[in-house]
Scaffold this motif. Sequence first.
Motif, PDB file in Angstrom:
ATOM      1  N   GLY A 199       0.639  -1.049   0.052  1.00  0.00           N
ATOM      2  CA  GLY A 199      -0.137   0.028  -0.186  1.00  0.00           C
ATOM      3  C   GLY A 199       0.614   1.248  -0.147  1.00  0.00           C
ATOM      4  N   GLN A 200       1.869   1.196   0.505  1.00  0.00           N
ATOM      5  CA  GLN A 200       2.972   2.341   0.656  1.00  0.00           C
ATOM      6  C   GLN A 200       3.534   2.753  -0.785  1.00  0.00           C
ATOM      7  OE1 GLN A 200       3.941   4.517   3.456  1.00  0.00           O
ATOM      8  NE2 GLN A 200       2.084   3.515   4.119  1.00  0.00           N
TER       9      GLN A 200
ATOM     10  N   ALA B  73       0.462   4.184  -2.785  1.00  0.00           N
ATOM     11  CA  ALA B  73       0.197   5.542  -2.465  1.00  0.00           C
ATOM     12  C   ALA B  73       1.430   6.330  -2.999  1.00  0.00           C
ATOM     13  CB  ALA B  73       0.177   5.562  -0.856  1.00  0.00           C
ATOM     14  N   GLY B  74       2.541   6.094  -3.213  1.00  0.00           N
ATOM     15  CA  GLY B  74       3.331   6.850  -3.744  1.00  0.00           C
ATOM     16  C   GLY B  74       3.308   6.863  -5.428  1.00  0.00           C
TER      17      GLY B  74
ATOM     18  N   LEU C 283      11.845   8.791  -0.781  1.00  0.00           N
ATOM     19  CA  LEU C 283      10.795   9.333   0.228  1.00  0.00           C
ATOM     20  C   LEU C 283       9.875   8.647   0.992  1.00  0.00           C
ATOM     21  CD1 LEU C 283       9.720  12.242  -2.448  1.00  0.00           C
ATOM     22  CD2 LEU C 283      11.112  12.577  -0.491  1.00  0.00           C
ATOM     23  N   VAL C 284       9.545   7.487   0.494  1.00  0.00           N
ATOM     24  CA  VAL C 284       8.604   6.739   0.921  1.00  0.00           C
ATOM     25  C   VAL C 284       9.229   5.283   1.520  1.00  0.00           C
ATOM     26  CG1 VAL C 284       6.392   5.483   0.758  1.00  0.00           C
ATOM     27  CG2 VAL C 284       6.829   7.735  -0.337  1.00  0.00           C
TER      28      VAL C 284
ATOM     29  N   PRO D  35      12.994   5.682   3.964  1.00  0.00           N
ATOM     30  CA  PRO D  35      13.114   6.189   5.440  1.00  0.00           C
ATOM     31  C   PRO D  35      12.386   5.063   6.413  1.00  0.00           C
ATOM     32  CG  PRO D  35      12.487   7.729   3.861  1.00  0.00           C
ATOM     33  CD  PRO D  35      12.461   6.669   3.194  1.00  0.00           C
ATOM     34  N   GLN D  36      11.367   4.204   5.867  1.00  0.00           N
ATOM     35  CA  GLN D  36      10.728   3.485   6.688  1.00  0.00           C
ATOM     36  C   GLN D  36      11.583   2.028   7.043  1.00  0.00           C
ATOM     37  OE1 GLN D  36       6.358   2.752   6.093  1.00  0.00           O
ATOM     38  NE2 GLN D  36       6.558   4.361   4.355  1.00  0.00           N
TER      39      GLN D  36
ATOM     40  N   ARG E 180       9.635   8.436  17.586  1.00  0.00           N
ATOM     41  CA  ARG E 180       8.508   8.728  16.491  1.00  0.00           C
ATOM     42  C   ARG E 180       7.596   7.713  16.377  1.00  0.00           C
ATOM     43  NH1 ARG E 180      13.061  10.670  12.967  1.00  0.00           N
ATOM     44  NH2 ARG E 180      12.190  12.897  12.488  1.00  0.00           N
ATOM     45  N   PRO E 181       6.401   7.791  16.386  1.00  0.00           N
ATOM     46  CA  PRO E 181       5.476   6.858  16.058  1.00  0.00           C
ATOM     47  C   PRO E 181       5.636   6.230  14.860  1.00  0.00           C
ATOM     48  CG  PRO E 181       4.214   8.691  16.485  1.00  0.00           C
ATOM     49  CD  PRO E 181       5.771   9.085  16.675  1.00  0.00           C
ATOM     50  N   ILE E 182       5.534   4.994  14.367  1.00  0.00           N
ATOM     51  CA  ILE E 182       5.434   4.473  13.282  1.00  0.00           C
ATOM     52  C   ILE E 182       4.696   3.148  13.309  1.00  0.00           C
ATOM     53  CG2 ILE E 182       7.554   2.966  13.871  1.00  0.00           C
ATOM     54  CD1 ILE E 182       8.261   3.656  10.559  1.00  0.00           C
ATOM     55  N   GLY E 183       4.128   3.089  12.045  1.00  0.00           N
ATOM     56  CA  GLY E 183       3.192   1.806  11.700  1.00  0.00           C
ATOM     57  C   GLY E 183       1.635   2.395  12.154  1.00  0.00           C
ATOM     58  N   SER E 184       0.790   2.664  10.979  1.00  0.00           N
ATOM     59  CA  SER E 184      -0.539   2.936  11.003  1.00  0.00           C
ATOM     60  C   SER E 184      -1.251   1.700  11.718  1.00  0.00           C
ATOM     61  CB  SER E 184      -1.118   3.311   9.779  1.00  0.00           C
ATOM     62  OG  SER E 184      -0.782   2.327   8.898  1.00  0.00           O
ATOM     63  N   ARG E 185      -2.344   1.909  11.918  1.00  0.00           N
ATOM     64  CA  ARG E 185      -3.439   1.013  12.376  1.00  0.00           C
ATOM     65  C   ARG E 185      -3.569  -0.159  11.574  1.00  0.00           C
ATOM     66  NH1 ARG E 185      -7.551   3.152  15.603  1.00  0.00           N
ATOM     67  NH2 ARG E 185      -6.644   4.527  17.217  1.00  0.00           N
ATOM     68  N   ILE E 186      -3.414  -0.059  10.493  1.00  0.00           N
ATOM     69  CA  ILE E 186      -3.494  -1.341   9.747  1.00  0.00           C
ATOM     70  C   ILE E 186      -2.093  -1.813   8.970  1.00  0.00           C
ATOM     71  CG2 ILE E 186      -4.335  -1.874   7.371  1.00  0.00           C
ATOM     72  CD1 ILE E 186      -6.953  -0.713   7.663  1.00  0.00           C
TER      73      ILE E 186
ATOM     74  N   PHE F  87      -7.480   5.036  -0.697  1.00  0.00           N
ATOM     75  CA  PHE F  87      -7.397   3.641  -0.657  1.00  0.00           C
ATOM     76  C   PHE F  87      -8.302   3.258   0.300  1.00  0.00           C
ATOM     77  CE2 PHE F  87      -3.419   4.886  -2.458  1.00  0.00           C
ATOM     78  CZ  PHE F  87      -3.181   4.025  -3.323  1.00  0.00           C
TER      79      PHE F  87
ATOM     80  N   ASN G 167      -3.305   4.105   3.625  1.00  0.00           N
ATOM     81  CA  ASN G 167      -2.150   4.015   3.084  1.00  0.00           C
ATOM     82  C   ASN G 167      -1.334   5.408   3.399  1.00  0.00           C
ATOM     83  OD1 ASN G 167      -2.275   1.399   2.413  1.00  0.00           O
ATOM     84  ND2 ASN G 167      -2.499   1.801   0.234  1.00  0.00           N
TER      85      ASN G 167
ATOM     86  N   TYR H 199       1.580   7.914   4.921  1.00  0.00           N
ATOM     87  CA  TYR H 199       3.068   7.532   5.289  1.00  0.00           C
ATOM     88  C   TYR H 199       3.307   7.528   6.746  1.00  0.00           C
ATOM     89  CZ  TYR H 199       2.985   8.746   0.188  1.00  0.00           C
ATOM     90  OH  TYR H 199       2.914   8.716  -1.160  1.00  0.00           O
ATOM     91  N   PRO H 200       3.487   6.365   7.327  1.00  0.00           N
ATOM     92  CA  PRO H 200       3.637   6.429   8.888  1.00  0.00           C
ATOM     93  C   PRO H 200       4.568   7.190   9.579  1.00  0.00           C
ATOM     94  CG  PRO H 200       4.157   4.346   8.000  1.00  0.00           C
ATOM     95  CD  PRO H 200       3.663   5.155   6.679  1.00  0.00           C
ATOM     96  N   HIS H 201       5.783   7.485   8.685  1.00  0.00           N
ATOM     97  CA  HIS H 201       6.826   8.095   9.177  1.00  0.00           C
ATOM     98  C   HIS H 201       6.738   9.863   8.756  1.00  0.00           C
ATOM     99  CE1 HIS H 201       7.406   7.464   4.944  1.00  0.00           C
ATOM    100  NE2 HIS H 201       8.672   8.295   5.097  1.00  0.00           N
TER     101      HIS H 201
ATOM    102  N   ALA I 133      -0.055   7.197  13.143  1.00  0.00           N
ATOM    103  CA  ALA I 133      -0.525   6.219  14.166  1.00  0.00           C
ATOM    104  C   ALA I 133      -1.448   6.830  15.723  1.00  0.00           C
ATOM    105  CB  ALA I 133       0.631   5.512  14.983  1.00  0.00           C
TER     106      ALA I 133
ATOM    107  N   GLN J  32      -7.496   9.364   9.842  1.00  0.00           N
ATOM    108  CA  GLN J  32      -6.384   8.898   8.749  1.00  0.00           C
ATOM    109  C   GLN J  32      -7.391   9.143   7.264  1.00  0.00           C
ATOM    110  OE1 GLN J  32      -4.002   5.656   9.398  1.00  0.00           O
ATOM    111  NE2 GLN J  32      -4.711   5.294  11.456  1.00  0.00           N
TER     112      GLN J  32
END
Lengths: 225, 242
Positions: free
Chosen positions: A119-120, A123-124, A137-138, A141-142, A219-225, B83, B87, B89-91, B135, B142
């Motif tokens: 999905g990342q 999205a890009g 950029l996407v 960094p992750q 720094r928070p990382i990882g969205s809910r899904i 989506f 999606n 960007y989590p960072h 997050a 979101q």
Amino acid sequence: MLENFSFRTIIEYLPLLGEGFVATLWLSIVSFAGALAVGIILCAMNLQHSQVLKLPAKMYIDAIRATPLLAQLYFLYFGLPRLGMVLPELFVGILALSLNSGAYIAEIIRAGILSISRGQVEAGVASGMTYAQRMRLVILPQAIRVTIPPLLGQAIVLVKDSALLSLISVSELTRAGQLLASDRFMPAEGFITTAACYLLLYYGLKSLAVLSARWLGVRPIGSRI
Amino acid sequence: MIEFRGVNKWFGALHVLKDITLSVEPREVVVVCGPSGSGKSTLIRCINGLETIKDGRLVVDGQRLGDRATNMTELRTEIGFVFQSFNLYPHKTALENVTLAPIHVRKIQRTEAESAGREMLAKVGLAEKFNAYPAELSGGQQQRVAIARCLCMRPKIMLFDEPTSALDPEMISEVLDVMVGVAEEGMTMMVVTHEMGFARKVAQRVVFMDEGAVVETGTPEEFFSDPKTDRSRAFLSKILRH
């Protein structure tokens, strides 16, 4: 048992051991930098669709992972002179460690990149980014965040592997321990001291890993899904 | 604005899009619905080239997809895509999420992009959340950031792929409200959704798909109150029953 243990001899050999410690430290740092370069190149090759680059990278990584480091070390140490390249032992040692660790690092980085969800990428793509922009950029960094802890693990492995360089008479930590052991017939003193030094290096790297995990966790990382 | 003519697509042996002919006019809002696996997501993913078509003709904003002359990266900047799973960007913070493509793809000045980004986030009701990471936001928030991220590119077309399906029920309306706002400003939209309230409110047409084919099209009024085919009746009775 301890009454026979000669701390005095250890103290006497401390300058030599210190030199070995410093040598192990810097040759590990140089090798790790080399390994990172090798790993990044291999990983970039491995992620291509074209088999022209992918296949050699895959074969190289398999060859390195399938054979013992000692065999690779001897291969370079005895093989390069036959090709007319007579290089200093230290250089051969650093080369072997870089080439060896690079294969593992390539896989660590690849796992990091592939761990970023599809999905990342989409999205890009959907926002009109080019491949290079998406990577820069996407994705990277992750990926770097998930890659740092296993990379430090690989650095620990590399430090321990560097002990093998003593077999091609590079003066480093294990070599210093060997000298103590054989000069004075005191293997316990020699190798326990060496082991303690490795433990020290291990804890150094481990605290770095803990610090990096804490820093990355800020720094928070990882969205809910 | 979007024109499918005899479009076919296969996933291996699976015929996922069967001879699709469909066009969307500028400023039109089209809702696509149908049972899961009917090909509706694939249909809208073809429009911005996330999926490629096997044969037929697909023209978007005057450019034929799959043509050598068509620059997909450029065309995609004109098409926003929302989506199901957001999606984001989590960072990146909410503001960084909405300014990333404007700065790097549209090459807009950072300060300008940021003020536009703030404005857009405020518009979707997230004025307090500029510096929040994904997050730290609820699903509804979101998805609103994701919509703002598309709008900041000033697209000509917005595509929505089940934008509310991953949301808790109480968050669905906040996202739909934003989408209604976008529609009322005259955006050309294709929306895959089962939200009939939304369809009735803003859609000019509903397209019903089943097993990869467009089975029925009509105004929301016609489609929901008087479905023409057995398959659409069966589908509607299932989603209306609960």
